[in-house]
Design a protein around this motif. Structure first.
Motif, mmCIF file in Angstrom:
data_model
loop_
_atom_site.group_PDB
_atom_site.id
_atom_site.type_symbol
_atom_site.label_atom_id
_atom_site.label_comp_id
_atom_site.label_asym_id
_atom_site.label_seq_id
_atom_site.Cartn_x
_atom_site.Cartn_y
_atom_site.Cartn_z
ATOM 1 N N THR A 1 0.837 -1.281 -0.066
ATOM 2 C CA THR A 1 -0.211 -0.005 0.032
ATOM 3 C C THR A 1 0.933 1.214 -0.050
ATOM 4 O O THR A 1 1.959 1.232 0.301
ATOM 5 N N GLY A 2 0.336 2.422 -0.300
ATOM 6 C CA GLY A 2 0.885 3.654 -0.033
ATOM 7 C C GLY A 2 1.440 3.904 -1.744
ATOM 8 O O GLY A 2 0.830 3.677 -2.414
ATOM 9 N N GLN A 3 2.608 4.455 -1.605
ATOM 10 C CA GLN A 3 3.400 4.841 -2.710
ATOM 11 C C GLN A 3 4.019 3.284 -3.521
ATOM 12 O O GLN A 3 5.126 3.211 -2.860
ATOM 13 N N LEU B 1 10.311 5.083 1.800
ATOM 14 C CA LEU B 1 10.386 4.492 3.047
ATOM 15 C C LEU B 1 9.314 3.477 3.680
ATOM 16 O O LEU B 1 8.274 3.731 3.217
ATOM 17 N N SER B 2 9.670 2.621 4.347
ATOM 18 C CA SER B 2 8.497 1.758 4.878
ATOM 19 C C SER B 2 8.899 1.053 6.329
ATOM 20 O O SER B 2 10.187 0.983 6.676
ATOM 21 N N LYS B 3 8.009 1.101 7.328
ATOM 22 C CA LYS B 3 8.004 0.456 8.588
ATOM 23 C C LYS B 3 8.226 -0.962 8.592
ATOM 24 O O LYS B 3 8.941 -1.804 9.276
ATOM 25 N N HIS C 1 3.617 -1.191 3.586
ATOM 26 C CA HIS C 1 3.147 0.155 3.202
ATOM 27 C C HIS C 1 4.432 0.976 3.199
ATOM 28 O O HIS C 1 5.251 1.050 4.020
ATOM 29 N N TRP C 2 4.473 1.660 1.708
ATOM 30 C CA TRP C 2 5.631 2.524 1.590
ATOM 31 C C TRP C 2 4.986 3.976 1.557
ATOM 32 O O TRP C 2 4.006 4.200 0.795
ATOM 33 N N ASP C 3 6.034 4.916 1.928
ATOM 34 C CA ASP C 3 5.865 6.348 1.594
ATOM 35 C C ASP C 3 6.902 7.135 0.847
ATOM 36 O O ASP C 3 8.086 6.661 0.852
ATOM 37 N N ASP C 4 6.532 7.820 -0.086
ATOM 38 C CA ASP C 4 7.367 8.928 -0.704
ATOM 39 C C ASP C 4 8.115 9.325 0.055
ATOM 40 O O ASP C 4 7.857 10.254 0.884
ATOM 41 N N ALA C 5 9.495 9.549 -0.140
ATOM 42 C CA ALA C 5 10.433 9.942 0.721
ATOM 43 C C ALA C 5 11.399 10.910 0.089
ATOM 44 O O ALA C 5 12.564 11.473 0.433
ATOM 45 N N GLY C 6 10.689 11.642 -1.218
ATOM 46 C CA GLY C 6 11.740 12.441 -1.865
ATOM 47 C C GLY C 6 12.740 11.739 -2.765
ATOM 48 O O GLY C 6 12.474 11.022 -3.375
ATOM 49 N N ASN C 7 14.067 12.345 -2.542
ATOM 50 C CA ASN C 7 15.157 11.872 -3.465
ATOM 51 C C ASN C 7 16.270 11.585 -2.676
ATOM 52 O O ASN C 7 16.697 12.207 -1.526
ATOM 53 N N GLN D 1 -4.022 -2.636 -15.194
ATOM 54 C CA GLN D 1 -4.951 -2.151 -14.803
ATOM 55 C C GLN D 1 -4.911 -0.503 -14.279
ATOM 56 O O GLN D 1 -5.909 0.125 -13.752
ATOM 57 N N ASP D 2 -3.546 0.079 -14.570
ATOM 58 C CA ASP D 2 -3.402 1.345 -14.346
ATOM 59 C C ASP D 2 -2.748 2.130 -15.412
ATOM 60 O O ASP D 2 -1.430 2.605 -15.180
ATOM 61 N N ASP D 3 -2.911 1.803 -16.675
ATOM 62 C CA ASP D 3 -2.196 2.520 -17.793
ATOM 63 C C ASP D 3 -0.763 2.014 -17.991
ATOM 64 O O ASP D 3 -0.017 3.103 -18.304
ATOM 65 N N GLY D 4 -0.390 1.041 -17.361
ATOM 66 C CA GLY D 4 0.936 0.520 -17.365
ATOM 67 C C GLY D 4 1.854 1.415 -16.462
ATOM 68 O O GLY D 4 3.203 1.451 -16.932
ATOM 69 N N THR D 5 1.564 1.753 -15.684
ATOM 70 C CA THR D 5 2.358 2.752 -14.428
ATOM 71 C C THR D 5 3.259 1.576 -13.994
ATOM 72 O O THR D 5 2.918 0.331 -13.283
ATOM 73 N N PRO D 6 4.602 1.985 -13.704
ATOM 74 C CA PRO D 6 5.531 1.062 -13.372
ATOM 75 C C PRO D 6 5.410 1.121 -11.684
ATOM 76 O O PRO D 6 5.147 1.860 -11.152
ATOM 77 N N LYS D 7 5.378 -0.369 -10.912
ATOM 78 C CA LYS D 7 5.068 -0.120 -9.745
ATOM 79 C C LYS D 7 5.836 -1.396 -9.143
ATOM 80 O O LYS D 7 6.705 -2.190 -9.859
#
Length: 318
Positions: free
Chosen positions: A31-33, A62-64, A68-74, A295-301
């Motif tokens: 979940t998350g980013q 980042l993930s605990k 669940h993953w959060d965007d942490a910038g660069n 299912q999401d227009d070919g978005t890389p995940k």
């Protein structure tokens, strides 16, 4: 991916890589980013997980708990100036994260699509967290006169020495020795050849080498990435008793002659699986990779699957 029951493991682990089922397990639900490309993942020594990837100035997540993953910038606030010699936009590719000698080491590539005027760079950090990296410049470069492409780095220690696999089109996968103190290529190092294909454009790239038992295993991405749901990326593997090869598949076919056991391919909504790396977590091995979501227009995940090992020592995705 949810954990499998012991009875399921008995069914899924064959006696050889060639006997593996042609169907593939879905990645672990997260979940998350989820958006990512060419991920390198690690459990930090202070706890939690970090993932770096192509995109941004080396995109960070980042993930605990690894779920669940959060965007942490660069990784970096802005591109180091030298990057622009190899890429007009200062856009780095395919990072590789490792830890040794009290520091985290982040290797990455800077190039432009369709050329092997490329460079691999390195940065270090005491924490491994985004925003803490100090860049140290180039590790290895390639020019249009070379027969290899200095992108997609992956570092491994072997027999007390430090090595870096790398490569792409321009004859495939290569390896050089690194100076363990600087993290850069040893002057005059031999450029070993690990894997290629007999047909141009030699579409094998993104190497990752791990040690398991008495073998070194070379994971690589074959065919085409970066085309959304038209991508044909798939992950193949071979092994060797020496880190510099020769690598062969379970039939004995050398990876320098087009060999390689198919480990993971696109299936269902998970298209173009590749850009892989391997990391350890709580005593087990995990495969990290990207896929393109149909299912999401070919978005890389981000794809995460546990790795098991067969009775005769070949990796198997669970």
């Amino acid at each position: 991916m949810a954990a499998l029951a012991a009875t399921a493991l008995l069914v899924l682990v064959p006696t050889s890589a060639q006997a593996a089922d042609v169907s593939y397990p879905d990645p672990r639900p997260i979940t998350g980013q989820e958006i990512i490309h060419d991920p390198t993942v690690m459990r930090l020594r202070t706890g939690g997980y970090v993932a770096y990837s192509t995109g941004g100035v080396i995109g960070a997540r980042l993930s605990k708990d690894g779920r669940h993953w959060d965007d942490a910038g660069n990784a970096f606030a802005e591109p180091p100036a030298w990057w622009y010699e190899y890429n007009d936009t200062g856009d780095p590719w395919a990072p590789d994260l490792s830890y040794r000698d009290g520091r985290y080491w982040l290797y990455y590539a800077v190039s432009s699509w369709g050329t092997n005027h490329s460079a691999i760079g390195v940065a270090t950090s005491r924490t491994g967290l985004p925003g803490t990296w100090t860049d140290h410049g180039t590790v290895l470069t390639s020019e249009t006169t070379d027969h290899w492409n200095a992108i997609d780095p992956a570092v491994i220690r072997a027999d007390g020495r430090l090595w870096m696999a790398f490569g792409s089109y321009w004859t495939g996968i290569r390896m050089v020795e690194l100076d363990a103190r600087t993290g850069k290529a040893v002057k005059g190092t031999t450029v070993h050849h690990l894997a290629t294909r007999p047909d141009e454009p030699y579409a094998v790239e993104g190497p990752y080498v791990v040690r398991h038992g008495r073998y070194y295993y070379l994971f690589a991405s074959y065919d085409a990435c970066c085309a959304g749901t038209s991508s044909t990326y798939r992950i193949k593997v071979g092994r060797s008793t020496s880190v510099t090869g020769p690598y062969v598949d379970s039939t004995g076919t050398p990876l320098l002659e087009g060999g390689g056991d198919l480990l993971l391919a696109g299936h269902g909504d998970f298209v173009g699986t590749g850009g892989q790396s391997v990391f350890q977590d709580k005593g087990g091995d995990w495969l990290a990779y990207h896929y393109y979501d149909a299912q999401d227009d070919g978005t890389p995940k981000l794809g995460l699957n546990r790795l098991s090992w067969t009775t005769d020592g070949w990796p198997l995705v669970l």
